[in-house]
Scaffold this motif. Sequence first.
Motif, PDB file in Angstrom:
ATOM      1  N   GLN A 116      64.006  60.638  81.179  1.00  0.00           N
ATOM      2  CA  GLN A 116      64.921  60.669  82.332  1.00  0.00           C
ATOM      3  C   GLN A 116      64.365  61.562  83.453  1.00  0.00           C
ATOM      4  O   GLN A 116      64.476  61.240  84.628  1.00  0.00           O
ATOM      5  N   ALA A 117      63.771  62.697  83.061  1.00  0.00           N
ATOM      6  CA  ALA A 117      63.272  63.643  84.070  1.00  0.00           C
ATOM      7  C   ALA A 117      61.890  63.249  84.603  1.00  0.00           C
ATOM      8  O   ALA A 117      61.417  63.816  85.587  1.00  0.00           O
ATOM      9  N   GLY A 118      61.230  62.307  83.921  1.00  0.00           N
ATOM     10  CA  GLY A 118      59.883  61.897  84.348  1.00  0.00           C
ATOM     11  C   GLY A 118      58.811  62.878  83.918  1.00  0.00           C
ATOM     12  O   GLY A 118      57.763  62.989  84.556  1.00  0.00           O
ATOM     13  N   ALA A 119      59.066  63.605  82.810  1.00  0.00           N
ATOM     14  CA  ALA A 119      58.129  64.640  82.363  1.00  0.00           C
ATOM     15  C   ALA A 119      57.408  64.211  81.090  1.00  0.00           C
ATOM     16  O   ALA A 119      57.970  63.495  80.258  1.00  0.00           O
ATOM     17  N   ALA A 120      56.183  64.699  80.911  1.00  0.00           N
ATOM     18  CA  ALA A 120      55.449  64.455  79.664  1.00  0.00           C
ATOM     19  C   ALA A 120      55.948  65.432  78.603  1.00  0.00           C
ATOM     20  O   ALA A 120      56.075  66.627  78.876  1.00  0.00           O
ATOM     21  N   PRO A 121      56.241  64.930  77.378  1.00  0.00           N
ATOM     22  CA  PRO A 121      56.719  65.837  76.328  1.00  0.00           C
ATOM     23  C   PRO A 121      55.614  66.671  75.709  1.00  0.00           C
ATOM     24  O   PRO A 121      54.520  66.167  75.442  1.00  0.00           O
ATOM     25  N   TYR A 122      55.931  67.923  75.490  1.00  0.00           N
ATOM     26  CA  TYR A 122      55.032  68.868  74.821  1.00  0.00           C
ATOM     27  C   TYR A 122      55.860  69.521  73.711  1.00  0.00           C
ATOM     28  O   TYR A 122      56.736  70.324  74.000  1.00  0.00           O
ATOM     29  N   ILE A 123      55.616  69.095  72.455  1.00  0.00           N
ATOM     30  CA  ILE A 123      56.384  69.708  71.365  1.00  0.00           C
ATOM     31  C   ILE A 123      55.561  70.805  70.712  1.00  0.00           C
ATOM     32  O   ILE A 123      54.332  70.726  70.629  1.00  0.00           O
ATOM     33  N   CYS A 124      56.268  71.814  70.258  1.00  0.00           N
ATOM     34  CA  CYS A 124      55.621  72.931  69.579  1.00  0.00           C
ATOM     35  C   CYS A 124      55.990  72.856  68.107  1.00  0.00           C
ATOM     36  O   CYS A 124      57.172  72.884  67.747  1.00  0.00           O
ATOM     37  N   GLY A 125      54.985  72.726  67.239  1.00  0.00           N
ATOM     38  CA  GLY A 125      55.219  72.544  65.811  1.00  0.00           C
ATOM     39  C   GLY A 125      55.461  73.860  65.088  1.00  0.00           C
ATOM     40  O   GLY A 125      55.067  74.933  65.559  1.00  0.00           O
ATOM     41  N   ASN A 126      56.090  73.728  63.927  1.00  0.00           N
ATOM     42  CA  ASN A 126      56.474  74.877  63.117  1.00  0.00           C
ATOM     43  C   ASN A 126      55.345  75.230  62.133  1.00  0.00           C
ATOM     44  O   ASN A 126      55.128  74.518  61.148  1.00  0.00           O
ATOM     45  N   VAL A 127      54.660  76.312  62.406  1.00  0.00           N
ATOM     46  CA  VAL A 127      53.619  76.793  61.483  1.00  0.00           C
ATOM     47  C   VAL A 127      54.163  77.975  60.669  1.00  0.00           C
ATOM     48  O   VAL A 127      53.847  78.144  59.506  1.00  0.00           O
ATOM     49  N   GLY A 128      55.049  78.767  61.310  1.00  0.00           N
ATOM     50  CA  GLY A 128      55.551  79.986  60.678  1.00  0.00           C
ATOM     51  C   GLY A 128      56.313  79.727  59.389  1.00  0.00           C
ATOM     52  O   GLY A 128      56.098  80.395  58.379  1.00  0.00           O
ATOM     53  N   SER A 129      57.228  78.731  59.404  1.00  0.00           N
ATOM     54  CA  SER A 129      58.045  78.488  58.208  1.00  0.00           C
ATOM     55  C   SER A 129      58.051  77.011  57.821  1.00  0.00           C
ATOM     56  O   SER A 129      58.835  76.597  56.974  1.00  0.00           O
ATOM     57  N   GLY A 130      57.176  76.236  58.469  1.00  0.00           N
ATOM     58  CA  GLY A 130      57.118  74.804  58.169  1.00  0.00           C
ATOM     59  C   GLY A 130      55.907  74.476  57.312  1.00  0.00           C
ATOM     60  O   GLY A 130      55.226  75.360  56.792  1.00  0.00           O
ATOM     61  N   THR A 131      55.637  73.184  57.194  1.00  0.00           N
ATOM     62  CA  THR A 131      54.498  72.755  56.377  1.00  0.00           C
ATOM     63  C   THR A 131      53.599  71.831  57.195  1.00  0.00           C
ATOM     64  O   THR A 131      54.021  71.261  58.204  1.00  0.00           O
ATOM     65  N   VAL A 132      52.391  71.664  56.671  1.00  0.00           N
ATOM     66  CA  VAL A 132      51.450  70.727  57.298  1.00  0.00           C
ATOM     67  C   VAL A 132      52.066  69.330  57.278  1.00  0.00           C
ATOM     68  O   VAL A 132      52.031  68.594  58.275  1.00  0.00           O
ATOM     69  N   ARG A 133      52.656  68.977  56.153  1.00  0.00           N
ATOM     70  CA  ARG A 133      53.230  67.646  56.008  1.00  0.00           C
ATOM     71  C   ARG A 133      54.345  67.404  57.034  1.00  0.00           C
ATOM     72  O   ARG A 133      54.453  66.319  57.610  1.00  0.00           O
ATOM     73  N   PRO A 166      51.936  63.223  74.316  1.00  0.00           N
ATOM     74  CA  PRO A 166      50.619  63.694  74.755  1.00  0.00           C
ATOM     75  C   PRO A 166      50.260  65.104  74.308  1.00  0.00           C
ATOM     76  O   PRO A 166      49.075  65.406  74.177  1.00  0.00           O
ATOM     77  N   TYR A 167      51.253  65.995  74.092  1.00  0.00           N
ATOM     78  CA  TYR A 167      50.911  67.405  73.839  1.00  0.00           C
ATOM     79  C   TYR A 167      51.627  67.936  72.603  1.00  0.00           C
ATOM     80  O   TYR A 167      52.846  67.795  72.476  1.00  0.00           O
ATOM     81  N   VAL A 168      50.840  68.551  71.711  1.00  0.00           N
ATOM     82  CA  VAL A 168      51.427  69.204  70.534  1.00  0.00           C
ATOM     83  C   VAL A 168      50.854  70.622  70.440  1.00  0.00           C
ATOM     84  O   VAL A 168      49.637  70.817  70.472  1.00  0.00           O
ATOM     85  N   GLY A 169      51.754  71.592  70.313  1.00  0.00           N
ATOM     86  CA  GLY A 169      51.357  72.980  70.079  1.00  0.00           C
ATOM     87  C   GLY A 169      51.424  73.257  68.580  1.00  0.00           C
ATOM     88  O   GLY A 169      52.356  72.803  67.906  1.00  0.00           O
ATOM     89  N   VAL A 170      50.458  73.989  68.074  1.00  0.00           N
ATOM     90  CA  VAL A 170      50.425  74.290  66.636  1.00  0.00           C
ATOM     91  C   VAL A 170      50.892  75.742  66.469  1.00  0.00           C
ATOM     92  O   VAL A 170      50.104  76.677  66.466  1.00  0.00           O
ATOM     93  N   GLY A 171      52.221  75.887  66.374  1.00  0.00           N
ATOM     94  CA  GLY A 171      52.812  77.219  66.227  1.00  0.00           C
ATOM     95  C   GLY A 171      53.026  77.896  67.563  1.00  0.00           C
ATOM     96  O   GLY A 171      52.460  77.501  68.587  1.00  0.00           O
ATOM     97  N   ASN A 172      53.861  78.908  67.538  1.00  0.00           N
ATOM     98  CA  ASN A 172      54.163  79.698  68.727  1.00  0.00           C
ATOM     99  C   ASN A 172      54.073  81.184  68.386  1.00  0.00           C
ATOM    100  O   ASN A 172      54.624  81.626  67.370  1.00  0.00           O
TER     101      ASN A 172
END
Length: 492
Positions: A116-133, A166-172
């Motif tokens: 709706q906003a016309g923006a590219a999504p950039y998600i940040c993945g959970n490394v601290g308490s999540g899993t590779v899977r 298009p964008y994935v962050g591996v942890g924050n």
Amino acid sequence: MNRIVVDAARGGPRIDRNVYGHFAEHLGRCIEEGVWVGEGSPIPNTRGIRDDVVAALRRIRVPALRWPGGCFADEYHWRDGVGTREKRPAMVNTHWGGVAEINAFGTHEFLDFCAQAGAAPYICGNVGSGTVRELQEWVEYITHDGPSTMAGLRRANGQEEPWKLPYVGVGNESWGCGGHMRPEYYADLYRRYATYVRDFSGNRVFKIACGADRDDYAWTDALMREAGRYMDGLSLHYYTVPGPDWGHKGSATAFDEGEWFAALRACLFMDELIAKHGAIMDHHDPARRVALVVDEWGAWYDVEPGTNPGFLYQQNTLRDALVAGLTLNIFNRHAGRVRMANLAQTVNVLQALILTDGPAMVTTPTYHVFDLYKAHQGALALRCDVEAEPYTLGKESIPGVNASASRDDAGRLSVTLCNTDPHEAADVSCTVRGLSLSHVEGTALTADAMNAHNTFEQPDKVTLAAFDGARVTPDGLDIALPPRSVVLLSAT
Ligand code: AHR
């Protein structure tokens, strides 16, 4: 007299549109209320997402949006935020006020918001308490086209076609709230997680590793050495805090000239940070393949009195407009390395673009700076040498004038200038090489006081106005910059 020399004959690197990106975390009233009101809300919305906020973001051409955090990202489990909304489990938002996060706004809602906003999504993945899977399956869920368990789940949840991601962050902040890790340990984890962030169905993921906190140069060196070849971007976080420490950051609105000066001086530190982190990156990556992604920046003050300290709600004044203008000029000047940045945060949190109160919405002085600077999005950065008179307070000085310049594909020259002095106008002589100008027009953002701000009662106290203080000369431009101002000049 202040002197600027713009070299329009030789275009530098392109200013990536994503440098004008934003960040929206499950924090306070950013997502809940600020973006998400739900389909049943009397506030006008499209599939639960506020129409007024979307329209405001479209106006400034928001290129990219980072989500779901921040610290929140490292305790977020994406499966909790898909499927029938009523059945989604609630969690405690331990970082931000200990409130219940009911997961009404999850993957589908975020990707809808971006569309709706016309923006590219950039998600940040959970490394601290999540899993590779978990991260692997999230990317598959979003992007896989063919038959697969995750693509099937997405379809069962109502989304037939895959999205582009298009964008994935591996942890924050893996050095802090994201796990308190050592750089070598995180570098290994990054390599492992990033291996399983796959490119499905023509989607190409740009992978962003967690980078340093402000001047932690050892972190950048270790990450580039150990994992540089596996990443597309490396992040950097730096907040402008005018007070002496995090316990005394200062008020967003009740401040004197000392705090005005302290904030502007603090934000100018971004230039040194980028130069030094950039030099380390150049050592490992001389071709500048890896982008420096400043995916959290902005001013951070004490919360507004009477508000939840965990919600980070602060007002936004003309001082914040200067923080934004100066920082964006710095990014433009480092366009060769800084290829994404995300202001913290979009609505109702920290240096927000937008504030909401129930159905009411107001845009902040910072918003207007992004409106002005959108002229630089995708344009060629031009070398812009500034010889500025100092703005001095007591025994300390910062440059009184700061600028950046670009040329777009239609040949239009854009120069953005900041006058940091709250009292004195600044005369600027700007030589433009390689372009013969015949016309200039300007737009300015200023106000009668350093702490002027927009409220729901007075939403246009600080707003853009036509600026007639520039004229074309045989060499370029003569400019009379008002005190405490941010100005855009467009010249042909
Ligand atoms: O933007 C607020 C917080 O600041 C983010 O969650 C975290 O990454 C940073 O410390």
